[in-house]
Motif scaffolding. Structure first.
Motif, PDB file in Angstrom:
ATOM      1  N   SER A  63       0.841  -1.203   0.000  1.00 33.58           N
ATOM      2  CA  SER A  63       0.000   0.000   0.000  1.00 33.58           C
ATOM      3  C   SER A  63       0.874   1.250   0.000  1.00 33.58           C
ATOM      4  CB  SER A  63      -0.947  -0.009   1.190  1.00 33.58           C
ATOM      5  OG  SER A  63      -0.223   0.141   2.375  1.00 33.58           O
ATOM      6  N   LEU A  64       2.022   1.201   0.735  1.00 34.22           N
ATOM      7  CA  LEU A  64       2.930   2.354   0.729  1.00 34.22           C
ATOM      8  C   LEU A  64       3.447   2.619  -0.677  1.00 34.22           C
ATOM      9  CD1 LEU A  64       5.117   1.854   3.913  1.00 34.22           C
ATOM     10  CD2 LEU A  64       3.369   3.561   3.557  1.00 34.22           C
ATOM     11  N   MET A  65       3.794   1.527  -1.383  1.00 34.58           N
ATOM     12  CA  MET A  65       4.331   1.672  -2.740  1.00 34.58           C
ATOM     13  C   MET A  65       3.290   2.288  -3.664  1.00 34.58           C
ATOM     14  SD  MET A  65       7.182   0.966  -4.198  1.00 34.58           S
ATOM     15  CE  MET A  65       7.441   1.927  -5.632  1.00 34.58           C
ATOM     16  N   SER A  66       2.048   1.778  -3.574  1.00 31.35           N
ATOM     17  CA  SER A  66       1.028   2.317  -4.479  1.00 31.35           C
ATOM     18  C   SER A  66       0.732   3.776  -4.143  1.00 31.35           C
ATOM     19  CB  SER A  66      -0.241   1.480  -4.440  1.00 31.35           C
ATOM     20  OG  SER A  66      -0.698   1.355  -3.122  1.00 31.35           O
ATOM     21  N   GLN A  67       0.766   4.130  -2.835  1.00 32.04           N
ATOM     22  CA  GLN A  67       0.564   5.537  -2.468  1.00 32.04           C
ATOM     23  C   GLN A  67       1.702   6.402  -2.996  1.00 32.04           C
ATOM     24  OE1 GLN A  67      -0.009   5.851   1.793  1.00 32.04           O
ATOM     25  NE2 GLN A  67      -1.530   4.219   1.680  1.00 32.04           N
ATOM     26  N   GLU A 118       1.180   6.950  -6.656  1.00 32.14           N
ATOM     27  CA  GLU A 118       0.088   7.906  -6.839  1.00 32.14           C
ATOM     28  C   GLU A 118       0.573   9.324  -6.571  1.00 32.14           C
ATOM     29  OE1 GLU A 118      -3.412   6.949  -4.493  1.00 32.14           O
ATOM     30  OE2 GLU A 118      -4.052   9.033  -4.771  1.00 32.14           O
ATOM     31  N   ALA A 119       1.366   9.494  -5.474  1.00 33.47           N
ATOM     32  CA  ALA A 119       1.872  10.826  -5.130  1.00 33.47           C
ATOM     33  C   ALA A 119       2.746  11.380  -6.251  1.00 33.47           C
ATOM     34  CB  ALA A 119       2.678  10.744  -3.823  1.00 33.47           C
ATOM     35  N   ILE A 120       3.599  10.496  -6.833  1.00 33.32           N
ATOM     36  CA  ILE A 120       4.462  10.938  -7.948  1.00 33.32           C
ATOM     37  C   ILE A 120       3.605  11.425  -9.099  1.00 33.32           C
ATOM     38  CG2 ILE A 120       6.127  10.191  -9.672  1.00 33.32           C
ATOM     39  CD1 ILE A 120       7.278   8.274  -7.715  1.00 33.32           C
ATOM     40  N   LYS A 121       2.553  10.620  -9.417  1.00 33.78           N
ATOM     41  CA  LYS A 121       1.689  10.978 -10.553  1.00 33.78           C
ATOM     42  C   LYS A 121       1.023  12.330 -10.309  1.00 33.78           C
ATOM     43  CE  LYS A 121      -0.610   9.851 -14.328  1.00 33.78           C
ATOM     44  NZ  LYS A 121      -0.273   9.127 -15.519  1.00 33.78           N
ATOM     45  N   ARG A 122       0.556  12.521  -9.071  1.00 35.47           N
ATOM     46  CA  ARG A 122      -0.148  13.775  -8.768  1.00 35.47           C
ATOM     47  C   ARG A 122       0.788  14.962  -8.937  1.00 35.47           C
ATOM     48  NH1 ARG A 122      -5.254  13.370  -6.387  1.00 35.47           N
ATOM     49  NH2 ARG A 122      -5.664  11.262  -5.651  1.00 35.47           N
ATOM     50  N   ASN A 148      16.184  10.452   7.282  1.00 34.62           N
ATOM     51  CA  ASN A 148      16.265  11.917   7.183  1.00 34.62           C
ATOM     52  C   ASN A 148      14.926  12.543   6.887  1.00 34.62           C
ATOM     53  OD1 ASN A 148      18.836  11.250   7.437  1.00 34.62           O
ATOM     54  ND2 ASN A 148      19.523  12.024   5.460  1.00 34.62           N
ATOM     55  N   LYS A 149      13.929  12.301   7.752  1.00 34.18           N
ATOM     56  CA  LYS A 149      12.686  13.019   7.501  1.00 34.18           C
ATOM     57  C   LYS A 149      12.105  13.533   8.807  1.00 34.18           C
ATOM     58  CE  LYS A 149       9.843   8.848   7.400  1.00 34.18           C
ATOM     59  NZ  LYS A 149       8.731   8.951   8.331  1.00 34.18           N
ATOM     60  N   HIS A 150      11.237  14.502   8.672  1.00 32.13           N
ATOM     61  CA  HIS A 150      10.556  15.053   9.832  1.00 32.13           C
ATOM     62  C   HIS A 150       9.647  13.969  10.407  1.00 32.13           C
ATOM     63  CE1 HIS A 150       8.852  18.068  12.403  1.00 32.13           C
ATOM     64  NE2 HIS A 150       7.629  17.769  11.982  1.00 32.13           N
ATOM     65  N   ARG A 151       9.459  13.987  11.712  1.00 35.24           N
ATOM     66  CA  ARG A 151       8.696  12.944  12.382  1.00 35.24           C
ATOM     67  C   ARG A 151       7.309  12.761  11.795  1.00 35.24           C
ATOM     68  NH1 ARG A 151       5.381  12.935  16.804  1.00 35.24           N
ATOM     69  NH2 ARG A 151       5.428  15.212  16.792  1.00 35.24           N
ATOM     70  N   ARG A 152       6.688  13.878  11.329  1.00 34.40           N
ATOM     71  CA  ARG A 152       5.298  13.780  10.900  1.00 34.40           C
ATOM     72  C   ARG A 152       5.103  13.481   9.422  1.00 34.40           C
ATOM     73  NH1 ARG A 152       0.985  16.348  14.387  1.00 34.40           N
ATOM     74  NH2 ARG A 152      -0.153  15.593  12.582  1.00 34.40           N
ATOM     75  N   THR A 153       6.187  13.515   8.601  1.00 35.75           N
ATOM     76  CA  THR A 153       5.952  13.230   7.175  1.00 35.75           C
ATOM     77  C   THR A 153       5.770  11.734   6.968  1.00 35.75           C
ATOM     78  OG1 THR A 153       8.353  13.406   7.034  1.00 35.75           O
ATOM     79  CG2 THR A 153       7.088  15.111   5.933  1.00 35.75           C
ATOM     80  N   MET A 154       4.834  11.416   6.072  1.00 36.97           N
ATOM     81  CA  MET A 154       4.568  10.010   5.780  1.00 36.97           C
ATOM     82  C   MET A 154       5.593   9.480   4.790  1.00 36.97           C
ATOM     83  SD  MET A 154       1.922   9.036   7.440  1.00 36.97           S
ATOM     84  CE  MET A 154       2.159  10.030   8.866  1.00 36.97           C
ATOM     85  N   MET A 155       5.786   8.158   4.821  1.00 41.65           N
ATOM     86  CA  MET A 155       6.779   7.527   3.936  1.00 41.65           C
ATOM     87  C   MET A 155       6.495   7.770   2.464  1.00 41.65           C
ATOM     88  SD  MET A 155       9.465   5.587   3.788  1.00 41.65           S
ATOM     89  CE  MET A 155      10.266   4.153   3.147  1.00 41.65           C
ATOM     90  N   PRO A 156       5.236   7.607   1.967  1.00 37.26           N
ATOM     91  CA  PRO A 156       5.006   7.803   0.534  1.00 37.26           C
ATOM     92  C   PRO A 156       5.416   9.193   0.070  1.00 37.26           C
ATOM     93  CG  PRO A 156       3.080   6.838   1.546  1.00 37.26           C
ATOM     94  CD  PRO A 156       3.994   7.196   2.652  1.00 37.26           C
ATOM     95  N   GLU A 157       5.104  10.215   0.919  1.00 38.64           N
ATOM     96  CA  GLU A 157       5.428  11.593   0.523  1.00 38.64           C
ATOM     97  C   GLU A 157       6.934  11.743   0.359  1.00 38.64           C
ATOM     98  OE1 GLU A 157       3.166  14.512   2.996  1.00 38.64           O
ATOM     99  OE2 GLU A 157       5.047  15.616   2.680  1.00 38.64           O
ATOM    100  N   LYS A 158       7.657  11.295   1.403  1.00 35.81           N
ATOM    101  CA  LYS A 158       9.124  11.445   1.383  1.00 35.81           C
ATOM    102  C   LYS A 158       9.730  10.656   0.229  1.00 35.81           C
ATOM    103  CE  LYS A 158      13.260  12.231   3.098  1.00 35.81           C
ATOM    104  NZ  LYS A 158      13.967  13.456   2.969  1.00 35.81           N
TER     105      LYS A 158
END
Lengths: 350, 235
Positions: free
Chosen positions: B102-106, B109-113, B187-197
């Motif tokens: 599900s993380l991969m598909s998200q 999707e994020a890249i496409k958006r 190297n990410k902020h605590r609140r950013t989700m994995m798909p976004e990063k």
């Protein structure tokens, strides 16, 4: 120690280079062979069969009839076989009366193996010389391809039986490498006879699986069944023709039974591979195993059922895509002294 | 490393041919004569004339030898990609494949958006240069992150040197994926989700920017600096 019937004493002993005192003299074995042949004729007369055409299978059947045994170990039951199968082949004494060995490689310890490597390398040099001669005369090199698929090399055990001495894994792989090198040369046809001594025919038709014909139910719709297994899951699938692509598992629709996309992909895999997604209906039953194992079992069952709907060529394509093989991977057992199948206990210094 | 094992566990494995109780640990349940399955339908639809010599030999071999079962992660549909499957397996923690997928598909999707946003904002002449297919972006980003040469520790006379060493294809792919995943986890902020990063990192890698490509360049520079020790390699 167990003495296995049909293997060489050379294989069982630790240092095979020095054969011990001969256990069976040649005269003894000759006598055993004569007795065996006589006994065979007597047995044939007893059973009322013709002594001339009494084969080994007939002997086995006759002995099993005359001496019925309830023992579980097949090798402990009464046996009547030709002496060459019962008494293992052994090497003759390797040295003469003055103590001097006959073979020049005796003191290497593995004389038959090294002499074999020597011979094979000689053949390789021969082939190279022949090749060089052809190149010098500007003649084209023969390039007849040997059929690699239908023959295999001798296994290590077969090689050991041939040489009557132990061969280590390393030695065996070196020998096979040398043979491969010899075979890949273009003019290897000269030494074809020598190579054939070490190659065996593989039966091409591994398992001619009988594809069941289509059955027809009351409405006249063609259907066929298949069974599949994966880990501990067992599945049966019934694939109907003229369908809409509906799939039901244990009475429940696949969208509800398999919420994960990966499992549904696996269910549709055989249909998508053949391009028949909307054309068949499927009703399956599955039990045991987990979510992924059940999906794999149904995939195998549906692929087996689809064989009846499809041409032989497509069945071969399905087999090469790995859809018709039973997956042999199961959970590995836990070993004593370890926490799991591979994980060891935490190492503590003291 | 050998492990004492009873003969019953062997089944189809190569050790069933060897009558010994000690077995090497890296074995598989398949007999060594089993070949890998070929899942893509295109390779079966090629007519006979187009095949090269090697492919014809392969075909003949496949007709005789048994074939392994297809693993549950791949299928013949257009959506299954072996590289993406490998990446999902590497992202997976404690066997939670559902979450990893599900993380991969998200992420895709994020890249496409993001790419679509850029596409719609861009002027007419630049619209063709913007790549919108997330799979293409993923493959290109991975390729840009793969190092060409690696370093290995070789001990000579008590001192350990970092010697430049060529890498196999598998190793390159593994390193690229490993660097991407570790970068996104740490190297990410605590609140950013994995798909976004991850989508951020993939887009940066696609344009040859970002920390992962920088790490690759550092590795190349180190290898270039240690060129003098290259003769220590014996393989």
């Amino acid at each position: 120690t167990l003495r296995l019937v049909g293997t060489t004493t050379a294989v069982l002993r630790k240092n095979a280079g020095a054969p011990g005192p001969e256990k069976y003299t040649e005269a003894f074995i000759k006598k055993q062979i004569e007795e065996f042949n006589l006994g065979k004729r007597h047995l044939a007369n007893m059973m009322g069969e013709d002594p001339e055409t009494f084969t080994q299978e007939d002997i086995d059947r006759a002995i099993a009839y005359l001496f019925p045994s309830g023992l579980f170990d097949k090798q402990a039951r009464p046996l009547m076989k030709h002496p060459t199968e019962v008494f293992p082949e052994q090497r003759k004494i390797q040295w003469g009366e003055d103590g001097r060995p006959f073979h020049f490689l005796f003191y290497t310890g593995k004389q038959s193996y090294y002499s074999l490597m020597h011979e094979t390398y000689e053949k390789l040099l021969n082939v190279q010389k022949h090749q060089d001669q052809l190149i010098a005369q500007d003649l084209p090199l023969q390039k007849e391809k040997r059929n690699l698929a239908s023959s295999r090399w001798l296994t290590k055990i077969e090689l050991e039986e041939m040489l009557l001495e132990k061969v280590s894994d390393d030695d065996y792989s070196r020998f096979i490498q040398l043979l491969e090198k010899l075979v890949t040369m273009p003019c290897a046809d000269i030494e074809e006879k020598y190579i054939q001594k070490f190659s065996k025919e593989v039966p091409v038709q591994l398992q001619k699986v009988v594809i069941e014909p289509l059955q027809y139910d009351e409405r006249g719709v063609a259907f066929s069944t298949g069974e599949g297994k994966r880990k501990t899951a067992n599945a049966t699938a019934v694939v109907y023709d003229n369908g809409t692509g509906k799939i039901t598992v244990n009475g429940i629709d696949i969208l509800h039974y398999f919420p994960v996309l990966q499992d549904r992909e696996q269910l549709l895999f055989p249909f998508q591979f053949l391009g028949r997604i909307g054309k068949h209906d499927m009703v399956c039953t599955v039990s045991g195993g987990g979510r992924s194992a059940q999906a794999g079992a149904i995939r195998l069952a549906s692929a087996k059922a689809l064989r009846s709907f499809v041409t032989e060529k497509e069945v071969e394509f399905m087999r090469q895509a790995g859809l018709l093989t039973v997956d042999p991977r199961v959970k590995e057992r836990k070993k004593p002294g370890q926490e799991g199948p591979r994980r060891k206990f935490t190492w503590k210094k003291r | 490393v050998c492990v004492p094992v009873t003969a019953r566990a062997l089944g189809d494995s190569p050790a069933s041919l060897v009558p010994c109780r000690l077995m090497p640990v890296r074995w598989s349940r398949y007999n060594p004569s089993y070949l890998e399955p070929e899942v893509k339908t295109e390779s079966y639809q090629k007519p006979l004339e187009e095949l090269t010599e090697e492919e014809k030999e392969q075909m003949e071999l496949k007709a005789v030898r048994p074939i392994k079962a297809a693993p549950p992660t791949i299928s013949s549909s257009v959506f299954s990609d072996p590289m993406i499957s490998k990446f999902i397996n590497m992202m997976m923690k404690s066997g939670n494949k559902v979450l990893a997928r599900s993380l991969m598909s998200q992420t895709l999707e994020a890249i496409k958006r993001k790419q679509l946003e850029k596409y719609h904002k861009a002027p007419e002449n630049e619209k063709e240069t913007i790549e919108c297919n997330p799979y293409v972006i993923f493959h290109q980003a991975l390729k840009n992150c793969q190092p060409i040469i690696g370093l290995s520790n070789i001990t000579r006379g008590g001192k350990t040197y970092q010697v430049p060493v060529p890498l196999t294809d598998n190793r390159k792919r593994f390193l690229a994926m490993k660097w991407l995943i570790t970068e996104c986890r740490e190297n990410k902020h605590r609140r950013t989700m994995m798909p976004e990063k991850l989508s951020q990192e993939l887009l940066l890698a696609f344009n040859n920017e970002g920390p992962v490509v920088k790490k690759k360049h550092i590795l190349h520079k180190m290898a270039e600096a240690n060129r003098a020790y290259a003769h220590f390699r014996w393989w």
